[in-house]
Write a protein that holds these residues in place. Sequence first.
Motif, PDB file in Angstrom:
ATOM      1  N   ILE A 233       0.834  -1.198   0.000  1.00 44.46           N
ATOM      2  CA  ILE A 233       0.000   0.000   0.000  1.00 44.46           C
ATOM      3  C   ILE A 233       0.876   1.258   0.000  1.00 44.46           C
ATOM      4  O   ILE A 233       0.632   2.219  -0.738  1.00 44.46           O
ATOM      5  N   ALA A 234       1.918   1.245   0.844  1.00 47.99           N
ATOM      6  CA  ALA A 234       2.828   2.387   0.916  1.00 47.99           C
ATOM      7  C   ALA A 234       3.519   2.616  -0.425  1.00 47.99           C
ATOM      8  O   ALA A 234       3.661   3.756  -0.889  1.00 47.99           O
ATOM      9  N   LEU A 338      -8.170   2.173  -3.393  1.00 49.87           N
ATOM     10  CA  LEU A 338      -7.212   1.734  -2.376  1.00 49.87           C
ATOM     11  C   LEU A 338      -7.872   1.668  -0.998  1.00 49.87           C
ATOM     12  O   LEU A 338      -7.655   0.717  -0.233  1.00 49.87           O
ATOM     13  N   PHE A 339      -8.689   2.658  -0.649  1.00 54.59           N
ATOM     14  CA  PHE A 339      -9.372   2.663   0.638  1.00 54.59           C
ATOM     15  C   PHE A 339     -10.350   1.496   0.754  1.00 54.59           C
ATOM     16  O   PHE A 339     -10.492   0.886   1.819  1.00 54.59           O
ATOM     17  N   ALA A 340     -11.045   1.179  -0.341  1.00 53.59           N
ATOM     18  CA  ALA A 340     -11.951   0.022  -0.324  1.00 53.59           C
ATOM     19  C   ALA A 340     -11.157  -1.260  -0.093  1.00 53.59           C
ATOM     20  O   ALA A 340     -11.592  -2.146   0.655  1.00 53.59           O
ATOM     21  N   LEU A 341      -9.993  -1.368  -0.718  1.00 52.38           N
ATOM     22  CA  LEU A 341      -9.136  -2.528  -0.526  1.00 52.38           C
ATOM     23  C   LEU A 341      -8.680  -2.634   0.930  1.00 52.38           C
ATOM     24  O   LEU A 341      -8.629  -3.728   1.505  1.00 52.38           O
ATOM     25  N   THR A 356      -6.704   1.476  10.801  1.00 53.28           N
ATOM     26  CA  THR A 356      -5.757   2.530  11.184  1.00 53.28           C
ATOM     27  C   THR A 356      -4.320   2.103  10.927  1.00 53.28           C
ATOM     28  O   THR A 356      -3.492   2.904  10.457  1.00 53.28           O
ATOM     29  N   LEU A 357      -3.997   0.857  11.236  1.00 53.40           N
ATOM     30  CA  LEU A 357      -2.645   0.365  10.974  1.00 53.40           C
ATOM     31  C   LEU A 357      -2.282   0.514   9.502  1.00 53.40           C
ATOM     32  O   LEU A 357      -1.195   0.994   9.155  1.00 53.40           O
ATOM     33  N   ILE A 358      -3.214   0.119   8.651  1.00 48.79           N
ATOM     34  CA  ILE A 358      -2.944   0.201   7.218  1.00 48.79           C
ATOM     35  C   ILE A 358      -2.910   1.662   6.762  1.00 48.79           C
ATOM     36  O   ILE A 358      -2.055   2.064   5.972  1.00 48.79           O
ATOM     37  N   GLY A 396       5.376   1.284  -7.996  1.00 44.74           N
ATOM     38  CA  GLY A 396       4.508   0.892  -6.891  1.00 44.74           C
ATOM     39  C   GLY A 396       3.230   0.247  -7.367  1.00 44.74           C
ATOM     40  O   GLY A 396       2.743  -0.733  -6.771  1.00 44.74           O
ATOM     41  N   CYS A 397       2.660   0.764  -8.439  1.00 42.11           N
ATOM     42  CA  CYS A 397       1.453   0.175  -9.013  1.00 42.11           C
ATOM     43  C   CYS A 397       1.713  -1.250  -9.500  1.00 42.11           C
ATOM     44  O   CYS A 397       0.947  -2.172  -9.212  1.00 42.11           O
ATOM     45  N   ALA A 398       2.807  -1.418 -10.218  1.00 41.75           N
ATOM     46  CA  ALA A 398       3.144  -2.751 -10.733  1.00 41.75           C
ATOM     47  C   ALA A 398       3.378  -3.742  -9.596  1.00 41.75           C
ATOM     48  O   ALA A 398       2.945  -4.897  -9.668  1.00 41.75           O
ATOM     49  N   LEU A 399       4.045  -3.297  -8.531  1.00 38.70           N
ATOM     50  CA  LEU A 399       4.346  -4.181  -7.409  1.00 38.70           C
ATOM     51  C   LEU A 399       3.079  -4.642  -6.704  1.00 38.70           C
ATOM     52  O   LEU A 399       2.927  -5.827  -6.375  1.00 38.70           O
ATOM     53  N   LEU A 400       2.139  -3.739  -6.451  1.00 40.72           N
ATOM     54  CA  LEU A 400       0.896  -4.111  -5.766  1.00 40.72           C
ATOM     55  C   LEU A 400       0.084  -5.103  -6.595  1.00 40.72           C
ATOM     56  O   LEU A 400      -0.412  -6.109  -6.072  1.00 40.72           O
ATOM     57  N   LEU A 401      -0.055  -4.844  -7.882  1.00 44.46           N
ATOM     58  CA  LEU A 401      -0.834  -5.755  -8.726  1.00 44.46           C
ATOM     59  C   LEU A 401      -0.175  -7.121  -8.834  1.00 44.46           C
ATOM     60  O   LEU A 401      -0.861  -8.163  -8.833  1.00 44.46           O
ATOM     61  N   TRP A 402       1.152  -7.155  -8.921  1.00 46.18           N
ATOM     62  CA  TRP A 402       1.854  -8.433  -8.966  1.00 46.18           C
ATOM     63  C   TRP A 402       1.622  -9.225  -7.687  1.00 46.18           C
ATOM     64  O   TRP A 402       1.358 -10.428  -7.715  1.00 46.18           O
ATOM     65  N   ALA A 403       1.694  -8.545  -6.536  1.00 47.34           N
ATOM     66  CA  ALA A 403       1.525  -9.217  -5.254  1.00 47.34           C
ATOM     67  C   ALA A 403       0.110  -9.762  -5.085  1.00 47.34           C
ATOM     68  O   ALA A 403      -0.085 -10.888  -4.602  1.00 47.34           O
TER      69      ALA A 403
END
Length: 424
Positions: A233-234, A338-341, A356-358, A396-403
């Motif tokens: 997310i970060a 992102l917030f929905a996720l 809150t942690l996220i 960052g976008c590519a990393l999140l989608l890959w994960a």
Amino acid sequence: MSTTDKARVPRSGIVGGTFALLSALYFAQGLPFGFFTQALPVVLRRSGYSLVAISASGVLFAPWALKFLWAPYVDRYGSRRRWLLSVQLGAAAVALILACLDLTSGLQWLFVGVAVVNVLSATQDVVTDGLAVRLLDARDRGVGNGIQLGAYRIGMIVGGGVLLWLFSFAGWRALFVAMAVLIVASTIPVLLLRTQLDRADVRPAESTTAVRLAGTWWVRLRRPGVLAFIGLIAAYKFGNSMGSALVGPFLSDLGLSLGQIALLEGGVASGAALAGAALGAWYATRFGRRRALLVAGITQTLALGLYVAAALDIGGIALVVTASVSEHVFGGAATVVLFALMMDASERVYAGTDYTLIACAVVFSQGIAGLAAGVVGQAFGYAAMFGTGLVLSGLGCALLLWALNKGIGPVQLSDSGVMAPDRG
């Protein structure tokens, strides 16, 4: 209200009341935050502060990054209604105190007030995010997060645009009186919508001592997949946050007046973010979280390219306006999804703590990104700063989608269907 009485309340009434309550509360957050993050940097720049100094003032927003420390107490103790009344009225009181002070000879008391309001607003955010997770089911979260970001952006429009405009000719006192009145007005739904607040007063069944409660955030952080998800997310938000961190000073250095900046950032651009919020809510509901994350991530990244061109003195003011509108539309859409996720990844009983942690990961990412923007911008110029943000946003976008495609993240994401099975 008894369980039977709650059951008699139509779902449409509950959801409609929930949306109204969340709209007022997120507006109340956006109001001071919009002034402190959008208008104040412009004022500081006009007062002779360097880009690094303006970026460093972000330390005043540390409560937004540290709120996970007291989120378990907010989840466990007191009613939602009592918490909200306390922090809302407290923020209004601080604004009135600032209105009574002479801020023309120095800004030290303003900085103290900013810090205190951020503590109160961050606590309000823990309560409000917990309300959203507990009261909205999966089918309502796309729309709910669109309303969340939309109401927040309206608050920022008023705080970063209207209040900056008011300050430009009426000064500090009128500004903070207006802020206090608006915060009090946004508290009215807390008094009226008790049904929604009572339904959200859900606590863990086990008895928890204060000492154990202090470590609850650590236990929640250690759940399988949570740390990896927070890092993703970060990463998704870092580049875009870096690219947009110093837009206000950039506009000021281009020679725009306070009124022009207020119109562009507080009006046109923030209005575009409202459109982006609606677009993100619709797209996520229509096509699903993963596809929405991909499309929004790509478009918010490409929008930063317009700022690179503007910083290279290409296109003039027309391109600056286009860049601002594009970044706010697509950045707003990406934030809603992102917030929905993030809500999908939170457990209902620990809603305030988990979300809150996220969310703190996003704040940490934005804080570091803002400081990096100041350092890179001061050393190499705005074009290099915007360009670096563009590259990091794409990565960052590519990393999140890959994960997500590999099944990395909390188990709750599997339940929502956002993760693909691990393909090895």
